[in-house]
Design an enzyme around this catalytic site. Structure first.
Site, PDB file in Angstrom:
ATOM      1  N   GLN A   1       0.809  -1.216   0.000  1.00 22.92           N
ATOM      2  CA  GLN A   1       0.000   0.000   0.000  1.00 22.92           C
ATOM      3  C   GLN A   1       0.841   1.265   0.000  1.00 22.92           C
ATOM      4  O   GLN A   1       0.314   2.367  -0.208  1.00 22.92           O
ATOM      5  CB  GLN A   1      -0.933   0.010   1.209  1.00 22.92           C
ATOM      6  CG  GLN A   1      -0.226   0.183   2.547  1.00 22.92           C
ATOM      7  CD  GLN A   1      -1.163   0.023   3.726  1.00 22.92           C
ATOM      8  OE1 GLN A   1      -1.544  -1.094   4.074  1.00 22.92           O
ATOM      9  NE2 GLN A   1      -1.536   1.141   4.337  1.00 22.92           N
TER      10      GLN A   1
ATOM     11  N   CYS B   1      -5.303   0.385   3.756  1.00 25.78           N
ATOM     12  CA  CYS B   1      -5.253  -1.044   4.093  1.00 25.78           C
ATOM     13  C   CYS B   1      -6.617  -1.694   3.956  1.00 25.78           C
ATOM     14  O   CYS B   1      -6.734  -2.870   3.619  1.00 25.78           O
ATOM     15  CB  CYS B   1      -4.715  -1.223   5.511  1.00 25.78           C
ATOM     16  SG  CYS B   1      -5.684  -0.341   6.763  1.00 25.78           S
TER      17      CYS B   1
ATOM     18  N   HIS C   1      -5.864  -1.153  11.526  1.00 30.40           N
ATOM     19  CA  HIS C   1      -5.243  -1.730  10.330  1.00 30.40           C
ATOM     20  C   HIS C   1      -6.044  -2.925   9.831  1.00 30.40           C
ATOM     21  O   HIS C   1      -6.399  -3.819  10.599  1.00 30.40           O
ATOM     22  CB  HIS C   1      -3.813  -2.168  10.656  1.00 30.40           C
ATOM     23  CG  HIS C   1      -3.036  -2.631   9.470  1.00 30.40           C
ATOM     24  ND1 HIS C   1      -2.934  -1.903   8.305  1.00 30.40           N
ATOM     25  CD2 HIS C   1      -2.302  -3.766   9.259  1.00 30.40           C
ATOM     26  CE1 HIS C   1      -2.176  -2.562   7.434  1.00 30.40           C
ATOM     27  NE2 HIS C   1      -1.791  -3.693   7.979  1.00 30.40           N
TER      28      HIS C   1
ATOM     29  N   ASN D   1      -0.716  -9.385   4.736  1.00 29.54           N
ATOM     30  CA  ASN D   1      -0.604  -7.953   5.001  1.00 29.54           C
ATOM     31  C   ASN D   1      -0.393  -7.204   3.682  1.00 29.54           C
ATOM     32  O   ASN D   1      -0.267  -7.820   2.618  1.00 29.54           O
ATOM     33  CB  ASN D   1       0.572  -7.700   5.966  1.00 29.54           C
ATOM     34  CG  ASN D   1       0.444  -6.382   6.697  1.00 29.54           C
ATOM     35  OD1 ASN D   1      -0.480  -5.611   6.478  1.00 29.54           O
ATOM     36  ND2 ASN D   1       1.394  -6.101   7.578  1.00 29.54           N
TER      37      ASN D   1
END
Length: 347
Positions: free
Chosen positions: A146, A152, A290, A311
Site C-alpha cells: 500500500q 489497508c 489496520h 498484510n
C-alpha cells in the site's frame, strides 16, 4: 608527613591517569560503535534506495535508525519470544510515523452491537480442519504494497473477494484497490485517509463488481477522480457480505476454514513494525487501526496456535509479507482485537 603527602599525591595522580585512559578508551569504543552504525545505515540506505533531502534530515534519520537497531537486536538477543524482529525498510521511522502512513482502518462511529442478530452461514459448521492455508489452494494473489497511502481497508477487502471468487470456481484474478481508493467515496471510505472493509464490500455490490489490478493499477495515492472508463469492466462480482459474530475466535475459525476473511487489528508498536517471523504473541491493544486478511490458520513453534494473515506492507516485511498472529487466547476479542470486526464477501 611530607613524604606521606607526596606519596598520596602520586597515588592520586596515578588513579586519575588510569581513569582518564579508561575514559578515552571507552570514548574510542563509542566512536567505533558510531562508525560501525553509520556504515550499517549507509548499507541499509543503499539496499532500500533511501535518499534524504539534506544532511540535517539524514542525521535525524540516522539517530532513529540507530535507536531502532539497538531495540531490535536487544529484543532478539533476549530470545524469550516465539518470534523475531528484523531491520527492514521501516528502520528509519519512529513508530508514530510508521503507524500514520501504514494503517488506515477506521472503526465505525457506532460500534457493532455484539448481541445483534446477524446472518452467519457458518454457525453450524462443526467439521473444521486443524489447519488451512488458502495460498496452497491457489486462492491468494501475491502480497501487495500500500506504500504511504492509508488504504489497508481496500487491500483487505480485495484479498477477501479474490479468494472467494477463486474458491467458488472462478479464476484467481488480481483486483483493483485503486478503484476503491478513487471511486468509493459515497460512504465511510476516504481513500488514503482510511476506510472500512464492509463499506468496500458495499461499493462492490452497488457497482456490480470490481475491475482488475492491471486495468486500474495501484498508484499509492488518491488520484482525485474516479476513472469511470477504466472501472467499467467488471472482473469479479459479489452478491453480499456477512459479519462474523464479534468476540468469538471460534466463529472466525468457522469462517476462515471456508474462505479468506477480512479482519481489523491494533497494529501499533515497534514489535509489529519490525516483525520478521514466528508466531506473534505480544500483548497489544484493541484500538483497531489496520485491515488485513485471514488466509489460513494452524499451529506453529512451541505448539502455539496462530492465524495466518496477509498484510499489505510488501514482501520484504514479515514472512514474505505475511505474519502469524497468536490464536485461541483467553481474551474474547482475540490477540490485537482480531475478533472484534471480521467480515467476508458472499457470492
Amino acid at each position: 608527613m611530607v613524604s606521606r603527602l607526596i606519596k598520596n599525591l602520586i597515588v592520586f595522580a596515578a588513579i586519575l591517569a588510569c581513569c582518564s585512559k579508561a575514559a578515552k578508551s571507552m570514548q574510542g569504543l563509542n566512536e567505533d560503535d558510531d562508525d560501525v552504525m553509520e556504515k550499517r545505515h549507509e548499507d541499509w540506505m543503499a539496499r532500500y534506495g533511501r535518499v534524504y533531502a539534506d544532511e540535517t534530515e539524514k542525521a535525524k534519520r540516522f539517530s532513529i535508525f540507530k535507536e531502532n537497531v539497538k531495540a531490535i537486536e536487544s529484543f532478539n538477543q533476549a530470545g524469550d519470544r516465539p518470534y523475531t524482529l528484523g531491520i527492514n525498510e521501516f528502520a528509519d521511522l519512529t513508530n508514530d510515523e510508521f503507524v500514520s502512513t501504514k494503517n488506515g482502518y477506521k472503526r465505525p462511529v457506532s460500534p457493532r452491537n455484539p448481541w445483534r442478530s446477524m446472518p452467519f452461514r457458518y454457525e453450524n459448521v462443526t467439521d473444521i480442519p486443524s489447519a488451512v492455508d488458502w495460498r496452497k489452494e491457489g486462492a491468494v494473489t501475491p502480497v501487495k504494497n500500500q506504500g504511504v497511502c492509508g488504504c489497508c481497508w481496500a487491500f483487505s477487502a480485495v484479498a477477501a473477494v479474490e479468494g472467494i471468487v477463486k474458491i467458488s470456481g472462478g479464476e484467481l484474478v488480481s483486483l483493483s484497490e485503486q478503484e476503491l481508493v478513487d471511486c468509493d467515496k459515497g460512504g465511510g471510505d476516504l481513500g488514503c485517509h482510511g476506510g472500512r472493509m464492509d463499506d468496500a464490500f458495499k461499493y462492490i455490490i452497488k457497482h456490480n463488481g470490481l475491475t482488475t489490478e492491471s486495468g486500474y493499477p495501484y498508484g499509492g495515492q488518491d488520484l482525485g477522480r474516479c476513472n469511470l472508463t477504466t472501472a467499467s469492466f467488471r472482473a469479479a462480482k459479489i452478491a453480499g457480505y456477512e459479519d462474523v459474530p464479534m468476540n468469538s475466535e471460534a466463529a472466525l475459525l468457522q469462517a476462515a476454514a471456508h474462505q479468506p476473511v477480512s479482519v481489523a487489528i491494533d497494529a501499533r508498536g515497534l514489535q509489529l513494525q519490525f516483525y520478521a517471523g514466528g508466531v506473534f504473541t505480544e500483548r497489544c491493544g484493541t484500538e483497531l487501526n489496520h485491515g488485513v486478511t485471514v488466509v489460513g490458520y494452524g499451529t506453529g513453534e512451541r505448539g502455539i496456535k496462530y492465524w495466518l494473515l496477509k498484510n499489505s506492507w510488501g514482501e520484504k516485511w514479515g514472512e514474505d509479507g505475511y505474519f502469524r498472529l497468536q490464536r485461541d487466547i483467553d481474551a474474547k476479542e482475540g490477540r490485537c482485537g482480531i475478533a472484534l470486526d471480521p467480515s467476508y464477501p458472499t457470492l
